[in-house]
Design a protein around this motif. Structure first.
Motif, PDB file in Angstrom:
ATOM      1  N   ASN A  76       0.857  -1.186   0.000  1.00 14.04           N
ATOM      2  CA  ASN A  76       0.000   0.000   0.000  1.00 14.04           C
ATOM      3  C   ASN A  76       0.894   1.236   0.000  1.00 14.04           C
ATOM      4  O   ASN A  76       1.509   1.563   1.019  1.00 14.04           O
ATOM      5  N   ASP A  77       0.991   1.883  -1.150  1.00 13.73           N
ATOM      6  CA  ASP A  77       1.842   3.068  -1.286  1.00 13.73           C
ATOM      7  C   ASP A  77       1.016   4.313  -1.014  1.00 13.73           C
ATOM      8  O   ASP A  77      -0.026   4.546  -1.646  1.00 13.73           O
ATOM      9  N   ILE A  78       1.495   5.112  -0.062  1.00 15.03           N
ATOM     10  CA  ILE A  78       0.743   6.272   0.415  1.00 15.03           C
ATOM     11  C   ILE A  78       1.460   7.551   0.018  1.00 15.03           C
ATOM     12  O   ILE A  78       2.659   7.709   0.269  1.00 15.03           O
ATOM     13  N   TYR A  79       0.713   8.456  -0.623  1.00 10.55           N
ATOM     14  CA  TYR A  79       1.239   9.746  -1.067  1.00 10.55           C
ATOM     15  C   TYR A  79       0.452  10.856  -0.371  1.00 10.55           C
ATOM     16  O   TYR A  79      -0.779  10.886  -0.435  1.00 10.55           O
ATOM     17  N   LEU A  80       1.168  11.759   0.287  1.00 11.42           N
ATOM     18  CA  LEU A  80       0.544  12.864   1.008  1.00 11.42           C
ATOM     19  C   LEU A  80       1.010  14.184   0.409  1.00 11.42           C
ATOM     20  O   LEU A  80       2.210  14.464   0.364  1.00 11.42           O
ATOM     21  N   ASN A  81       0.058  14.973  -0.067  1.00 11.92           N
ATOM     22  CA  ASN A  81       0.386  16.275  -0.648  1.00 11.92           C
ATOM     23  C   ASN A  81       0.174  17.376   0.389  1.00 11.92           C
ATOM     24  O   ASN A  81      -0.933  17.545   0.907  1.00 11.92           O
ATOM     25  N   ILE A  82       1.232  18.112   0.685  1.00 13.14           N
ATOM     26  CA  ILE A  82       1.186  19.252   1.599  1.00 13.14           C
ATOM     27  C   ILE A  82       1.214  20.519   0.753  1.00 13.14           C
ATOM     28  O   ILE A  82       2.141  20.729  -0.045  1.00 13.14           O
ATOM     29  N   ALA A  83       0.203  21.373   0.908  1.00 12.09           N
ATOM     30  CA  ALA A  83       0.078  22.556   0.055  1.00 12.09           C
ATOM     31  C   ALA A  83       0.038  23.829   0.900  1.00 12.09           C
ATOM     32  O   ALA A  83      -0.390  23.826   2.055  1.00 12.09           O
ATOM     33  N   LYS A  84       0.483  24.918   0.286  1.00  5.72           N
ATOM     34  CA  LYS A  84       0.421  26.224   0.938  1.00  5.72           C
ATOM     35  C   LYS A  84      -1.033  26.693   0.987  1.00  5.72           C
ATOM     36  O   LYS A  84      -1.783  26.551   0.027  1.00  5.72           O
ATOM     37  N   ASN A  85      -1.431  27.230   2.132  1.00  2.00           N
ATOM     38  CA  ASN A  85      -2.776  27.748   2.307  1.00  2.00           C
ATOM     39  C   ASN A  85      -2.859  29.157   1.719  1.00  2.00           C
ATOM     40  O   ASN A  85      -2.255  30.093   2.236  1.00  2.00           O
ATOM     41  N   LYS A  86      -3.608  29.310   0.632  1.00  2.00           N
ATOM     42  CA  LYS A  86      -3.698  30.599  -0.048  1.00  2.00           C
ATOM     43  C   LYS A  86      -4.388  31.667   0.798  1.00  2.00           C
ATOM     44  O   LYS A  86      -4.224  32.861   0.555  1.00  2.00           O
ATOM     45  N   LYS A 149      12.960  10.622  -2.471  1.00  2.00           N
ATOM     46  CA  LYS A 149      13.987   9.604  -2.289  1.00  2.00           C
ATOM     47  C   LYS A 149      15.067  10.054  -1.314  1.00  2.00           C
ATOM     48  O   LYS A 149      15.675   9.237  -0.615  1.00  2.00           O
ATOM     49  N   ASN A 150      15.313  11.360  -1.266  1.00  2.00           N
ATOM     50  CA  ASN A 150      16.270  11.915  -0.305  1.00  2.00           C
ATOM     51  C   ASN A 150      15.590  12.421   0.963  1.00  2.00           C
ATOM     52  O   ASN A 150      16.197  13.115   1.776  1.00  2.00           O
ATOM     53  N   LEU A 151      14.305  12.087   1.098  1.00  2.00           N
ATOM     54  CA  LEU A 151      13.502  12.527   2.237  1.00  2.00           C
ATOM     55  C   LEU A 151      13.511  14.050   2.355  1.00  2.00           C
ATOM     56  O   LEU A 151      13.715  14.618   3.430  1.00  2.00           O
ATOM     57  N   GLU A 152      13.240  14.712   1.234  1.00  2.00           N
ATOM     58  CA  GLU A 152      13.169  16.172   1.188  1.00  2.00           C
ATOM     59  C   GLU A 152      11.817  16.600   0.609  1.00  2.00           C
ATOM     60  O   GLU A 152      11.283  15.954  -0.294  1.00  2.00           O
ATOM     61  N   ILE A 153      11.300  17.706   1.137  1.00  2.00           N
ATOM     62  CA  ILE A 153      10.075  18.302   0.619  1.00  2.00           C
ATOM     63  C   ILE A 153      10.326  19.784   0.408  1.00  2.00           C
ATOM     64  O   ILE A 153      11.046  20.417   1.186  1.00  2.00           O
ATOM     65  N   SER A 154       9.746  20.343  -0.638  1.00  2.76           N
ATOM     66  CA  SER A 154       9.891  21.777  -0.869  1.00  2.76           C
ATOM     67  C   SER A 154       9.411  22.538   0.361  1.00  2.76           C
ATOM     68  O   SER A 154       8.386  22.195   0.956  1.00  2.76           O
ATOM     69  N   ASN A 155      10.152  23.570   0.734  1.00  7.58           N
ATOM     70  CA  ASN A 155       9.774  24.324   1.928  1.00  7.58           C
ATOM     71  C   ASN A 155       8.503  25.145   1.745  1.00  7.58           C
ATOM     72  O   ASN A 155       8.041  25.815   2.672  1.00  7.58           O
ATOM     73  N   GLN A 156       7.919  25.083   0.538  1.00  7.30           N
ATOM     74  CA  GLN A 156       6.635  25.724   0.284  1.00  7.30           C
ATOM     75  C   GLN A 156       5.541  24.702  -0.060  1.00  7.30           C
ATOM     76  O   GLN A 156       4.478  25.055  -0.551  1.00  7.30           O
ATOM     77  N   GLY A 157       5.836  23.439   0.216  1.00  2.70           N
ATOM     78  CA  GLY A 157       4.848  22.384   0.008  1.00  2.70           C
ATOM     79  C   GLY A 157       5.251  21.418  -1.080  1.00  2.70           C
ATOM     80  O   GLY A 157       5.971  21.768  -2.012  1.00  2.70           O
ATOM     81  N   GLY A 158       4.797  20.181  -0.965  1.00  2.00           N
ATOM     82  CA  GLY A 158       5.134  19.155  -1.945  1.00  2.00           C
ATOM     83  C   GLY A 158       4.544  17.819  -1.524  1.00  2.00           C
ATOM     84  O   GLY A 158       3.622  17.753  -0.708  1.00  2.00           O
ATOM     85  N   ARG A 159       5.087  16.729  -2.076  1.00  6.15           N
ATOM     86  CA  ARG A 159       4.562  15.388  -1.832  1.00  6.15           C
ATOM     87  C   ARG A 159       5.563  14.555  -1.052  1.00  6.15           C
ATOM     88  O   ARG A 159       6.750  14.552  -1.358  1.00  6.15           O
ATOM     89  N   ILE A 160       5.053  13.848  -0.036  1.00  5.79           N
ATOM     90  CA  ILE A 160       5.854  12.864   0.674  1.00  5.79           C
ATOM     91  C   ILE A 160       5.207  11.496   0.490  1.00  5.79           C
ATOM     92  O   ILE A 160       4.032  11.399   0.130  1.00  5.79           O
ATOM     93  N   MET A 161       5.984  10.442   0.723  1.00  8.11           N
ATOM     94  CA  MET A 161       5.447   9.103   0.463  1.00  8.11           C
ATOM     95  C   MET A 161       6.059   8.076   1.394  1.00  8.11           C
ATOM     96  O   MET A 161       7.170   8.245   1.897  1.00  8.11           O
ATOM     97  N   LEU A 162       5.308   7.007   1.632  1.00  9.55           N
ATOM     98  CA  LEU A 162       5.773   5.872   2.404  1.00  9.55           C
ATOM     99  C   LEU A 162       4.932   4.657   2.024  1.00  9.55           C
ATOM    100  O   LEU A 162       3.889   4.788   1.378  1.00  9.55           O
ATOM    101  N   ARG A 163       5.393   3.489   2.419  1.00 10.20           N
ATOM    102  CA  ARG A 163       4.710   2.243   2.054  1.00 10.20           C
ATOM    103  C   ARG A 163       4.362   1.433   3.301  1.00 10.20           C
ATOM    104  O   ARG A 163       5.210   1.229   4.176  1.00 10.20           O
ATOM    105  N   PHE A 164       3.128   0.956   3.339  1.00  6.73           N
ATOM    106  CA  PHE A 164       2.701  -0.020   4.336  1.00  6.73           C
ATOM    107  C   PHE A 164       2.570  -1.361   3.622  1.00  6.73           C
ATOM    108  O   PHE A 164       1.728  -1.512   2.733  1.00  6.73           O
ATOM    109  N   CYS A 165       3.401  -2.302   4.004  1.00  9.93           N
ATOM    110  CA  CYS A 165       3.442  -3.603   3.334  1.00  9.93           C
ATOM    111  C   CYS A 165       2.974  -4.702   4.289  1.00  9.93           C
ATOM    112  O   CYS A 165       3.417  -4.762   5.440  1.00  9.93           O
TER     113      CYS A 165
END
Length: 248
Positions: A76-86, A149-165
């Motif tokens: 189960n691949d999980i993608y979380l999008n963190i966005a800037k609040n306009k 892959k380097n465990l980095e997210i844009s400091n203004q928002g982006g996508r992070i991911m992890l897997r539950f197997c």
């Protein structure tokens, strides 16, 4: 009668003071209750989207003469999008996005849940190996650009991911079939959705350079969709009314 007037005045003043204090306490309690139920109403960054992709695959077992010899796992691949609040007018910068407090709220009847971070390999997003296994925390550091892959997210928002197997569901051996590495493999080891379904939860913390932290808890039912028959399923969520973020 004249002697009673100062006493009456004091009593009235006392009653007014008590009423004012009671109103203040009631207002504070209502605000605290509202915050407890609704959390932060105008965060600088928000959880915008959750995407879950569920499937299954066979992991090769060495030392066999059979054409196909697999350990079946369900990913189960999980993608979380963190966005800037306009609607947030101040300037803020993401320092870290932290995933921790991982719990198996309802364990599957078959298998064992393990959590993995992305690999650092260019052509492979995940490998279900011990070197990529998470214990109870993974930190994506705020950077100029998102690089999961380097465990980095844009400091203004982006996508992070992890897997539950879900590991150790069962073994499949065969010599005469073409294999599809997806959820349909589960039917080949007589495994049903009811036997692999589970519920997981984890905290997600948005930590800002200013020092402020906002934490919410996500609960997710896995896997999504009828992967036993469909093979691979995806689910997108943008409604997070039940995810309450609070300062910590």
């Amino acid at each position: 009668m004249e002697e009673l007037k100062p006493k009456v005045k004091k009593v009235v003043q006392f009653i007014i003071t008590v009423v004012v204090i009671a109103l203040i306490i009631t207002t504070v309690c209502l605000l605290m209750l509202k915050y407890s139920v609704e959390g932060e109403s105008n965060m600088p960054f928000k959880l915008e989207e959750l995407v879950v992709v569920s499937t299954a695959e066979g992991m090769d077992i060495e030392g066999t003469e059979n054409l196909w010899n697999f350990d079946i796992v369900q990913n189960n691949d999980i993608y979380l999008n963190i966005a800037k609040n306009k609607n947030y007018k101040e300037t803020e910068i993401i320092k870290n996005i932290i995933i921790n407090n991982i719990k198996i709220e309802e364990a599957p009847k078959k298998g064992n849940i393990v959590v993995y971070r992305p690999t650092q390999k260019e052509d492979i997003i995940y490998e279900n190996k011990d070197e990529y296994k998470m214990e109870n925390e993974i930190i994506f550091v705020g950077s100029e650009a998102t690089n999961a892959k380097n465990l980095e997210i844009s400091n203004q928002g982006g996508r992070i991911m992890l897997r539950f197997c879900n590991n150790e569901i069962g073994k499949y051996t065969s010599n005469d079939e073409i294999i599809s590495h997806d959820g349909t493999m589960l039917s080949k080891i007589d495994t049903t959705y009811e036997e692999i379904k589970c519920k997981i939860s984890f905290d997600i913390t948005i930590e800002l350079v200013s020092g402020t932290k906002f934490t919410g808890n996500l609960k997710i039912d896995l896997p999504v969709g009828d992967i036993v028959n469909a093979g691979k399923c995806m689910q997108e969520t943008k409604d997070f009314k039940n995810v309450i973020f609070k300062r910590n």
